[in-house]
Write a protein that holds these residues in place. Structure first.
Motif, PDB file in Angstrom:
ATOM      1  N   ASP A   1       2.428   7.861  -5.522  1.00  0.00           N
ATOM      2  CA  ASP A   1       3.084   8.129  -4.240  1.00  0.00           C
ATOM      3  C   ASP A   1       1.999   8.381  -3.199  1.00  0.00           C
ATOM      4  O   ASP A   1       1.375   9.435  -3.197  1.00  0.00           O
ATOM      5  CB  ASP A   1       4.009   9.346  -4.348  1.00  0.00           C
ATOM      6  CG  ASP A   1       5.273   9.034  -5.149  1.00  0.00           C
ATOM      7  OD1 ASP A   1       6.094   8.257  -4.647  1.00  0.00           O
ATOM      8  OD2 ASP A   1       5.421   9.550  -6.269  1.00  0.00           O
TER       9      ASP A   1
ATOM     10  N   LEU B   1      -0.995  -5.007   1.986  1.00  0.00           N
ATOM     11  CA  LEU B   1       0.030  -5.722   1.207  1.00  0.00           C
ATOM     12  C   LEU B   1       1.428  -5.309   1.680  1.00  0.00           C
ATOM     13  O   LEU B   1       1.763  -4.122   1.686  1.00  0.00           O
ATOM     14  CB  LEU B   1      -0.144  -5.418  -0.283  1.00  0.00           C
ATOM     15  CG  LEU B   1       0.674  -6.265  -1.262  1.00  0.00           C
ATOM     16  CD1 LEU B   1       0.393  -7.741  -1.102  1.00  0.00           C
ATOM     17  CD2 LEU B   1       0.400  -5.844  -2.703  1.00  0.00           C
ATOM     18  N   SER B   2       2.229  -6.285   2.103  1.00  0.00           N
ATOM     19  CA  SER B   2       3.563  -5.963   2.604  1.00  0.00           C
ATOM     20  C   SER B   2       4.516  -7.121   2.339  1.00  0.00           C
ATOM     21  O   SER B   2       4.169  -8.074   1.651  1.00  0.00           O
ATOM     22  CB  SER B   2       3.501  -5.615   4.092  1.00  0.00           C
ATOM     23  OG  SER B   2       4.741  -5.093   4.513  1.00  0.00           O
ATOM     24  N   ILE B   3       5.725  -7.026   2.889  1.00  0.00           N
ATOM     25  CA  ILE B   3       6.732  -8.029   2.575  1.00  0.00           C
ATOM     26  C   ILE B   3       6.958  -8.996   3.727  1.00  0.00           C
ATOM     27  O   ILE B   3       7.954  -9.702   3.771  1.00  0.00           O
ATOM     28  CB  ILE B   3       8.065  -7.380   2.163  1.00  0.00           C
ATOM     29  CG1 ILE B   3       8.594  -6.532   3.308  1.00  0.00           C
ATOM     30  CG2 ILE B   3       7.869  -6.504   0.939  1.00  0.00           C
ATOM     31  CD1 ILE B   3      10.023  -6.101   3.085  1.00  0.00           C
TER      32      ILE B   3
ATOM     33  N   GLY C   1       7.579  -3.999   6.420  1.00  0.00           N
ATOM     34  CA  GLY C   1       7.091  -3.127   5.351  1.00  0.00           C
ATOM     35  C   GLY C   1       7.889  -1.857   5.248  1.00  0.00           C
ATOM     36  O   GLY C   1       8.825  -1.635   6.016  1.00  0.00           O
ATOM     37  N   ASN C   2       7.531  -1.035   4.294  1.00  0.00           N
ATOM     38  CA  ASN C   2       8.195   0.271   4.205  1.00  0.00           C
ATOM     39  C   ASN C   2       7.544   1.234   5.206  1.00  0.00           C
ATOM     40  O   ASN C   2       6.595   0.879   5.914  1.00  0.00           O
ATOM     41  CB  ASN C   2       8.180   0.787   2.758  1.00  0.00           C
ATOM     42  CG  ASN C   2       6.783   0.916   2.185  1.00  0.00           C
ATOM     43  OD1 ASN C   2       5.818   1.083   2.925  1.00  0.00           O
ATOM     44  ND2 ASN C   2       6.668   0.828   0.872  1.00  0.00           N
ATOM     45  N   GLU C   3       8.060   2.431   5.277  1.00  0.00           N
ATOM     46  CA  GLU C   3       7.623   3.356   6.325  1.00  0.00           C
ATOM     47  C   GLU C   3       6.120   3.631   6.264  1.00  0.00           C
ATOM     48  O   GLU C   3       5.427   3.634   7.281  1.00  0.00           O
ATOM     49  CB  GLU C   3       8.402   4.673   6.218  1.00  0.00           C
ATOM     50  CG  GLU C   3       9.878   4.548   6.602  1.00  0.00           C
ATOM     51  CD  GLU C   3      10.079   3.879   7.955  1.00  0.00           C
ATOM     52  OE1 GLU C   3       9.380   4.244   8.907  1.00  0.00           O
ATOM     53  OE2 GLU C   3      10.927   2.957   8.052  1.00  0.00           O
TER      54      GLU C   3
ATOM     55  N   VAL D   1       3.738   1.794   4.976  1.00  0.00           N
ATOM     56  CA  VAL D   1       2.963   0.610   5.357  1.00  0.00           C
ATOM     57  C   VAL D   1       2.938   0.457   6.878  1.00  0.00           C
ATOM     58  O   VAL D   1       1.888   0.186   7.472  1.00  0.00           O
ATOM     59  CB  VAL D   1       3.540  -0.655   4.674  1.00  0.00           C
ATOM     60  CG1 VAL D   1       3.011  -1.925   5.325  1.00  0.00           C
ATOM     61  CG2 VAL D   1       3.204  -0.655   3.185  1.00  0.00           C
TER      62      VAL D   1
ATOM     63  N   THR E   1       2.632  -0.045  -6.345  1.00  0.00           N
ATOM     64  CA  THR E   1       2.727  -1.470  -6.029  1.00  0.00           C
ATOM     65  C   THR E   1       1.558  -2.240  -6.643  1.00  0.00           C
ATOM     66  O   THR E   1       1.739  -3.323  -7.215  1.00  0.00           O
ATOM     67  CB  THR E   1       2.723  -1.670  -4.494  1.00  0.00           C
ATOM     68  OG1 THR E   1       3.706  -0.809  -3.926  1.00  0.00           O
ATOM     69  CG2 THR E   1       3.028  -3.095  -4.114  1.00  0.00           C
TER      70      THR E   1
END
Lengths: 373, 373
Positions: free
Chosen positions: B147, B178-180, B187-189, B191, B228
């Protein structure tokens, strides 16, 4: 039973989409509604079916959702898009399923707003089929939800189980939670909490599985948040691409290796077919009140044909009803076990007999946070 | 310059470790200290160096950390382990670097407690080298921190940049998050916040990169949290295994394909060497005050030899000093830009002249939360 297809979605729309619909109508006798710019669609359709013999209708839609449009913008401003009109047709019962190769975020947003999530499901998830050493597994969520809560991962597990049981036709499919170690306590906070919830469910939960297990096929269903799932899938694509490129270079490097390639070609073609995403026909969006299939943006006509067929199959096998039933069953399982835990706390605090009598002093079960009980 | 090697860590310890140390001492003339059960180590060493000619010492350690031991338990109870004694030797300056193929969690815990994180680094990260279409990239964190907070990901970016510059010898190495999705807001928060921080740093930050870009080699450094990163690497191993198994089956399926395999063998051997983790010699743990190399649990003697060589190289090239300098430089960058933001807020609130005069009414810069400014 008509399948609604977004004729304007995807890198090769509307050509590839219309051709895919034609292939599906011919091969499976499926009735299809194509939504989008009717003139363009008709022109394409006339190329394949000049005498209008196939069971394909066109429903006009003025607007097109572009691949780069933000879902928020689409929801606010593109109310006459082929996606919106297509999903409205499913909502109204004109069609039984929706297929799009367009902007994934927009399909997700429209589906959630128009069809609404199934009762007990917070957010729908994208399920992707993976070829494994043992056959096929599915992974969800593949990118619909980047920041997931425990409840959501739990629901993904239930929905994945339903899909593996009824669509992949696996008996008592195994469900694994993607993590960084097999032991119970391994993973990030959300994974650890989800582990405890899935353990209490009625499904065949086999615990954590590591990344290295995924393609071995030991879990029929792989549960993860959409961020991890998306990275996992795309890095797989990337590695496959690198290996493929290196193999190609290898094959071309000497005359002997070129000959070797020729000898191996039949097997290579077979393997390529096994791992080719266009064969599986798109990814279902699970958890909304309707069958929605998201096809790859670069879908070929064959991929669209398979996606339409997949949509038909999900509807035929009543996937939505099964999801509703299993979500309800498992939520009540969790509710009951919550009750049990609270009963245990009460009995520890007040003795086994005193629990009911002193019930009013116990804080109420926090319904909104089942993951914290 | 002596390299300390944990002789008891790994699936094939002490045999493979001692043999690896012997190979390193012969090939590179490296001085080595082996820690662990001295009798066992001596027996192994005598097999390879009966006349004690090689510069290898043994320092006895009573206890062995097992692969399944929890790091917490190890820290509390195994105070005489080969790992603890090995890292103590580095701390005391007897050795300049530490290599272990043992329990990763325990190496991480001991290194953090004994060597302490570099000033400005919250937690060390494991950096893994990846073969790409363009050569080599590194990914961090590969599993040390499940985390992660924004600050940590930011620090991983700086440390990865240093590694790529000084060890992989890349000029102005590119760092990707690294992200989507490639766009800024994807990305998530965590990122999304890290993106903003890395943008302000002095390193060559190229923005988000998707999983599909990883093996293309467009980013020299790939930054992600340990959850990840671990999933990404292990799923890559898994896919490679599946493809390898399928290729083997292919090669064996007909007499023609067997012949094809023979013709391709030289190229296949070369490719295997390119992607073989034992060639890169283990993963550095970046961010503690000392060189620590974590080798694969299943390391062969050759892999251990390469890990020792890698440790030597990191020490020679002063990686720790470079990390210290760059972390300091970038933290002051962020501090300064924080100052700028506060000055802007002041000037908006009080006009450009009033900022200094009314300074006392402005809340202090929140040092503990640079990611929120």
């Amino acid at each position: 039973m008509k399948i609604v297809v977004d004729a304007m979605g995807g890198d090769h729309a509307p050509e590839a989409i219309v051709e895919g619909a034609v292939l599906a109508a011919r091969e499976y006798d499926t009735k299809i509604i194509l939504t989008g710019l009717s003139e363009q669609i008709q022109t394409e359709l006339d190329k394949h079916d000049p005498d209008h013999l196939l069971p394909i209708e066109i429903v006009h839609a003025d607007e097109v959702v572009e691949m780069h449009d933000s879902p928020g913008k689409v929801l606010r401003s593109k109310r006459k898009s082929s996606m919106k009109i297509g999903l409205d047709l499913v909502k109204q019962g004109e069609g039984v399923a929706f297929v799009s190769a367009g902007n994934t975020g927009a399909v997700l947003a429209y589906s959630t707003v128009i069809l609404r999530p199934v009762k007990g499901v917070d957010r729908p998830a994208i399920a992707i089929q993976l070829p494994t050493l043992k056959g096929t597994s599915i992974l969800l969520d593949a990118g619909a939800n980047v920041d997931c809560k425990t409840n959501q991962l739990f629901q993904f597990g239930i929905m994945g189980h339903v899909f593996a049981e009824y669509i992949l036709e696996k008996e008592n499919p195994s469900v694994g939670l993607l993590s960084i170690g097999e032991e119970d306590g391994k993973g990030n906070e959300i994974v650890k909490e989800t582990f405890q919830m899935l353990k209490k469910s009625h499904i065949n939960f086999i615990g954590n599985i590591e990344g290295k297990e995924v393609y071995r096929g030991n879990a029929d269903v792989i549960v993860c948040d959409g961020f991890t799932g998306n990275v996992a899938l795309k890095i797989s694509e990337s590695l496959a691409e690198m290996i493929g490129t290196n193999l190609k270079l290898m094959f071309q490097s000497t005359w002997l290796s070129k000959l070797g390639y020729l000898f191996l070609k039949p097997q290579l073609v077979q393997f390529k077919k096994k791992v080719d995403h266009s064969e599986t026909g798109g990814a279902p969006l699970l958890g909304v009140n309707g069958v929605v299939i998201i096809a790859h943006g670069s879908s070929s006509p064959k991929a669209i044909k398979n996606a339409i067929n997949r949509a038909y199959e999900l509807r035929e096998k009543n996937i939505i009803d099964h999801i509703k039933q299993d979500i309800e069953l498992n939520l009540s399982d969790v509710e009951n076990s919550k009750g049990t835990i609270w009963k245990q706390i009460k009995s520890i605090a007040f003795g086994s007999e005193g629990a009911e009598q002193k019930g009013e002093e116990i804080p109420p079960t926090p319904d909104s946070k089942p993951n914290e009980t």
